[in-house]
Design a protein around this motif. Structure first.
Motif, PDB file in Angstrom:
ATOM      1  N   ALA A 209       0.696  -1.047   0.152  1.00 10.89           N
ATOM      2  CA  ALA A 209      -0.009   0.059  -0.210  1.00 10.89           C
ATOM      3  C   ALA A 209       0.704   1.329  -0.002  1.00 10.89           C
ATOM      4  N   GLU A 210       0.473   2.101  -0.741  1.00  9.92           N
ATOM      5  CA  GLU A 210       1.120   3.630  -0.795  1.00  9.92           C
ATOM      6  C   GLU A 210      -0.255   4.658  -0.421  1.00  9.92           C
ATOM      7  N   MET A 211      -1.022   4.242  -0.102  1.00 11.71           N
ATOM      8  CA  MET A 211      -2.069   5.105   0.593  1.00 11.71           C
ATOM      9  C   MET A 211      -1.818   5.518   1.690  1.00 11.71           C
ATOM     10  N   LYS A 212      -2.528   6.670   2.270  1.00 10.43           N
ATOM     11  CA  LYS A 212      -1.866   7.213   3.597  1.00 10.43           C
ATOM     12  C   LYS A 212      -2.621   6.490   4.808  1.00 10.43           C
ATOM     13  N   VAL A 213      -1.992   5.642   5.417  1.00 11.65           N
ATOM     14  CA  VAL A 213      -2.638   4.733   6.549  1.00 11.65           C
ATOM     15  C   VAL A 213      -1.794   4.826   7.410  1.00 11.65           C
ATOM     16  N   PRO A 214      -2.180   4.760   8.817  1.00 13.48           N
ATOM     17  CA  PRO A 214      -1.359   4.745  10.162  1.00 13.48           C
ATOM     18  C   PRO A 214      -0.872   3.418  10.193  1.00 13.48           C
ATOM     19  N   GLY A 215       0.052   2.806   9.373  1.00 10.89           N
ATOM     20  CA  GLY A 215       0.664   1.589   9.485  1.00 10.89           C
ATOM     21  C   GLY A 215       1.319   1.290   8.039  1.00 10.89           C
ATOM     22  N   LEU A 216       1.388  -0.209   8.018  1.00 15.54           N
ATOM     23  CA  LEU A 216       1.840  -0.799   6.838  1.00 15.54           C
ATOM     24  C   LEU A 216       0.819  -1.717   6.424  1.00 15.54           C
ATOM     25  N   ALA A 217       0.710  -1.793   5.114  1.00 13.72           N
ATOM     26  CA  ALA A 217      -0.368  -2.581   4.689  1.00 13.72           C
ATOM     27  C   ALA A 217      -0.042  -3.516   3.186  1.00 13.72           C
ATOM     28  N   TRP A 218      -0.629  -4.560   3.111  1.00 14.06           N
ATOM     29  CA  TRP A 218      -0.097  -5.278   1.825  1.00 14.06           C
ATOM     30  C   TRP A 218      -1.382  -6.097   1.409  1.00 14.06           C
ATOM     31  N   LEU A 219      -1.468  -6.271   0.290  1.00 15.46           N
ATOM     32  CA  LEU A 219      -2.782  -7.393  -0.219  1.00 15.46           C
ATOM     33  C   LEU A 219      -1.835  -8.547  -1.183  1.00 15.46           C
ATOM     34  N   GLU A 220      -2.238  -9.535  -0.857  1.00 14.96           N
ATOM     35  CA  GLU A 220      -1.429 -10.567  -1.414  1.00 14.96           C
ATOM     36  C   GLU A 220      -2.690 -11.679  -2.275  1.00 14.96           C
ATOM     37  N   LEU A 221      -2.473 -11.793  -3.455  1.00 11.67           N
ATOM     38  CA  LEU A 221      -3.234 -12.637  -4.357  1.00 11.67           C
ATOM     39  C   LEU A 221      -2.623 -13.910  -5.055  1.00 11.67           C
ATOM     40  N   ARG A 222      -3.089 -15.198  -4.589  1.00 15.94           N
ATOM     41  CA  ARG A 222      -2.638 -16.378  -4.924  1.00 15.94           C
ATOM     42  C   ARG A 222      -3.527 -17.048  -6.063  1.00 15.94           C
ATOM     43  N   VAL A 223      -2.970 -17.653  -6.958  1.00 17.95           N
ATOM     44  CA  VAL A 223      -3.441 -18.609  -7.671  1.00 17.95           C
ATOM     45  C   VAL A 223      -2.941 -20.028  -7.681  1.00 17.95           C
ATOM     46  N   ALA A 224      -3.672 -21.290  -7.364  1.00 17.72           N
ATOM     47  CA  ALA A 224      -3.024 -22.585  -7.427  1.00 17.72           C
ATOM     48  C   ALA A 224      -4.248 -23.492  -8.137  1.00 17.72           C
ATOM     49  N   PRO A 225      -3.648 -24.590  -9.083  1.00 21.10           N
ATOM     50  CA  PRO A 225      -4.196 -25.433  -9.702  1.00 21.10           C
ATOM     51  C   PRO A 225      -5.345 -26.340  -8.603  1.00 21.10           C
ATOM     52  N   GLU A 226      -6.396 -26.412  -8.739  1.00 22.74           N
ATOM     53  CA  GLU A 226      -7.113 -27.494  -7.915  1.00 22.74           C
ATOM     54  C   GLU A 226      -8.092 -28.388  -8.716  1.00 22.74           C
ATOM     55  N   GLY A 227      -7.874 -29.584  -8.640  1.00 24.71           N
ATOM     56  CA  GLY A 227      -8.729 -30.433  -9.731  1.00 24.71           C
ATOM     57  C   GLY A 227      -8.471 -29.927 -10.912  1.00 24.71           C
ATOM     58  N   THR A 228     -10.020 -29.988 -11.405  1.00 24.01           N
ATOM     59  CA  THR A 228      -9.842 -29.482 -13.056  1.00 24.01           C
ATOM     60  C   THR A 228      -9.964 -28.035 -13.122  1.00 24.01           C
ATOM     61  N   GLY A 229      -9.982 -27.281 -11.860  1.00 26.29           N
ATOM     62  CA  GLY A 229     -10.275 -25.848 -11.705  1.00 26.29           C
ATOM     63  C   GLY A 229      -9.137 -25.155 -11.037  1.00 26.29           C
ATOM     64  N   ALA A 230      -9.255 -24.112 -10.299  1.00 28.37           N
ATOM     65  CA  ALA A 230      -8.299 -23.334  -9.715  1.00 28.37           C
ATOM     66  C   ALA A 230      -8.949 -22.882  -8.273  1.00 28.37           C
ATOM     67  N   ARG A 231      -7.829 -22.685  -7.495  1.00 25.74           N
ATOM     68  CA  ARG A 231      -8.070 -21.992  -6.182  1.00 25.74           C
ATOM     69  C   ARG A 231      -7.422 -20.522  -6.073  1.00 25.74           C
ATOM     70  N   TYR A 232      -8.326 -19.738  -5.649  1.00 28.07           N
ATOM     71  CA  TYR A 232      -7.804 -18.349  -5.402  1.00 28.07           C
ATOM     72  C   TYR A 232      -7.835 -17.943  -3.806  1.00 28.07           C
ATOM     73  N   ASP A 233      -6.516 -17.586  -3.471  1.00 23.51           N
ATOM     74  CA  ASP A 233      -6.215 -17.289  -2.187  1.00 23.51           C
ATOM     75  C   ASP A 233      -5.837 -15.699  -2.130  1.00 23.51           C
ATOM     76  N   GLN A 234      -6.599 -15.178  -1.170  1.00 24.83           N
ATOM     77  CA  GLN A 234      -6.355 -13.657  -1.143  1.00 24.83           C
ATOM     78  C   GLN A 234      -6.238 -13.113   0.488  1.00 24.83           C
ATOM     79  N   ARG A 235      -5.259 -12.462   0.696  1.00 21.43           N
ATOM     80  CA  ARG A 235      -4.967 -11.957   2.094  1.00 21.43           C
ATOM     81  C   ARG A 235      -4.495 -10.655   2.227  1.00 21.43           C
TER      82      ARG A 235
END
Length: 509
Positions: free
Chosen positions: A443-469
């Motif tokens: 994050a480069e927005m003005k916030v009182p701290g440090l922030a991140w956004l993490e987006l992950r993609v992984a195969p799962e069966g015949t499709g995919a799984r999306y993990d967000q943190r």
């Protein structure tokens, strides 16, 4: 490496001249990840130079297409030990750093960095320094930022190393802050209340012509140690620049009213609200327009002949820039410049969180879409594509950030399809990309701290799984209260984001 637009560096008058022993000369670029540095480096390589860059974040260098073709020395211009390593066995140093987005104390920081480079270059026997300064009138008070650029140029000229200072005004090119300011002011406002400086005369220059002069500067006679002005063929008032853009873009001419009450400070706030340019960058741009800034003489022609086809007229430069934007082929952008006062440290690994206050919001979702389709949606997030959740809440957060001087959502992204480490993405900065697998944003927005956004993609069966943190390290009581205040909205924002991203991937399959 992709085909380069003119100048390519392969032009006969721009190619590297071998050393007496037959080896090719070495160029050091300080500021290689910036707007001009990122365009200069591949052209130096094409011209035959061995290229070394000084960079605080080597991973940003590796994100460029030319990243594997250069030698990287880790460090900053003010770090004497790093600069000494960087200037060893160097023929020409390009000094392309300045304080456009710096905060309090930028003049001293500029002075210290320039003196460090000057001293190291002299001690190493560097053959030439090339610096891009600012075009300015003589014998009038200058703005602090422009005054600092003049001082940096003088420090380099006094170094004992032959130095050529190229003094340019408004640079017109895809991704340049000056062009984006003209573009968005004209696009958004059919009627423009503007400061008195819209009547001042300025001499814009196309980015391709700046690159021509930068490449040619390495071949200038070693006896030359001076500053020269560079500019395009047109001298215009700023209001004429905006309406010239309107003609090229197919818009109606804009009515412009010059108002004496708009001070540089107020005008920079206005630019901050109306355009993607944040206040920290808008203010030095606005301040540089307070006086007439035109080329005083044509002395540069005796040192570096102009391009064979002549200098680029203003409207031609606008057309070229718009073509690059429409083709999603912007080489570098002001968006990717580092900002002062924002966090730059990477997300620490999970074990490093021990003993620290940290808040997280984790979401997962599954989709029948294959992983590559899901990744395409993830990599295209932000900018014109939005954030796949409540647009009202995201827009509100962006406007809150703009009001307090942050970058807000309007900064967008350089490319509509591709992301690389160091890219700006609305009010985030791309910290890590593992294609097909991981996107981490700081994050480069003005916030009182440090922030991140993490987006992950992984195969799962015949499709995919999306993990967000989402990860937030609060700073003091204000940080904890901030997290509690936004917590009720996370269900709308982050849950909806995960569900809509996976749904969009399924629709695209």
């Amino acid at each position: 490496m992709a085909e380069l637009s003119a100048p390519t560096g392969r032009e006969p008058g721009l190619r590297a001249v071998p050393r007496p022993d037959g080896t090719m000369p070495r160029a050091l670029v300080i500021g290689a990840t910036g707007y001009l540095g990122g365009r200069l480096v591949p052209r130096l390589l094409a011209a035959g130079y061995a290229v070394r860059v000084l960079a605080r974040a080597p991973e940003r260098v590796r994100a460029f297409q030319w990243g594997d073709d250069v030698e990287v020395v880790e460090g900053a211009a003010a770090e004497a030990a790093a600069v000494r390593r960087a200037v060893a066995d160097v023929d020409v140093v390009y000094y392309l750093v300045h304080s456009m987005a710096a905060g309090t104390g930028f003049e001293e920081a500029d002075r210290r960095a320039a003196q460090t480079v000057a001293d190291a270059a002299a001690a190493a026997g560097v053959g030439r320094i090339v610096y891009l300064g600012g075009l300015h009138p003589d014998d009038v008070p200058l703005s602090p930022h422009l005054r600092s650029r003049v001082e940096v140029g003088q420090i380099l000229l006094d170094s004992g190393v032959p130095t050529l200072v190229l003094q340019a005004g408004v640079v017109i090119g895809s991704g340049s802050a000056s062009f984006e300011m003209v573009r968005h002011l004209t696009d958004v406002l059919p009627y423009m209340p503007a400061p008195r400086w819209v009547r001042n005369r300025i001499q814009p220059i196309a980015v391709r012509d700046v690159l021509h002069y930068l490449l040619g500067a390495a071949r200038v006679d070693p006896a030359v140690n001076r500053a020269v002005d560079i500019g395009g063929p047109d001298v215009l008032r700023y209001g004429q620049m905006m309406n010239g853009y309107a003609v090229v873009a197919g818009l109606r001419q804009r009515a412009i009213a010059a108002l004496p009450v708009l001070t540089p400070r107020l005008a920079s706030h206005w630019v901050n609200l109306v355009t993607p340019i944040p206040r920290s960058i808008a203010r030095p741009l606005v301040e540089s327009l307070q006086n007439d800034c035109v080329v005083k003489d044509d002395d540069v022609d005796a040192l570096i002949p102009p391009p064979a086809a002549g200098l680029t007229p203003y409207r031609r430069a606008v057309a070229l820039a718009l073509g690059r934007v429409e083709a999603d082929d912007v080489e570098t952008s002001w968006r990717d410049a580092e900002l002062s006062g924002v966090p730059s440290d990477p997300l620490p690994s999970d074990p490093d969180w021990a003993g620290r206050a940290v808040f997280t919001d984790a979401r997962s979702a599954r989709t029948p879409a294959p992983p590559d389709r899901l990744w395409a949606v993830v990599e295209g997030i932000g900018g014109e594509n939005g954030w796949y959740s409540s647009p009202v809440l995201w827009a509100l957060r962006g406007w809150m950030d703009r009001i307090v001087g942050g970058v807000g959502l309007a900064r967008g992204r350089r490319s509509r399809r591709r992301l690389a480490v160091g890219d700006a993405l609305d009010f985030w900065r791309v910290e890590a990309v593992e294609p097909g697998r991981l996107l981490r944003l700081r994050a480069e927005m003005k916030v009182p701290g440090l922030a991140w956004l993490e987006l992950r993609v992984a195969p799962e069966g015949t499709g995919a799984r999306y993990d967000q943190r989402a990860v937030f390290f609060p700073q003091g009581l204000a940080g904890r209260l901030y997290w509690l205040a936004v917590l009720p909205f996370h269900g709308f924002i982050f849950r909806g984001m995960a569900n809509r991203i996976t749904a969009a991937a399924a629709r695209a399959s």
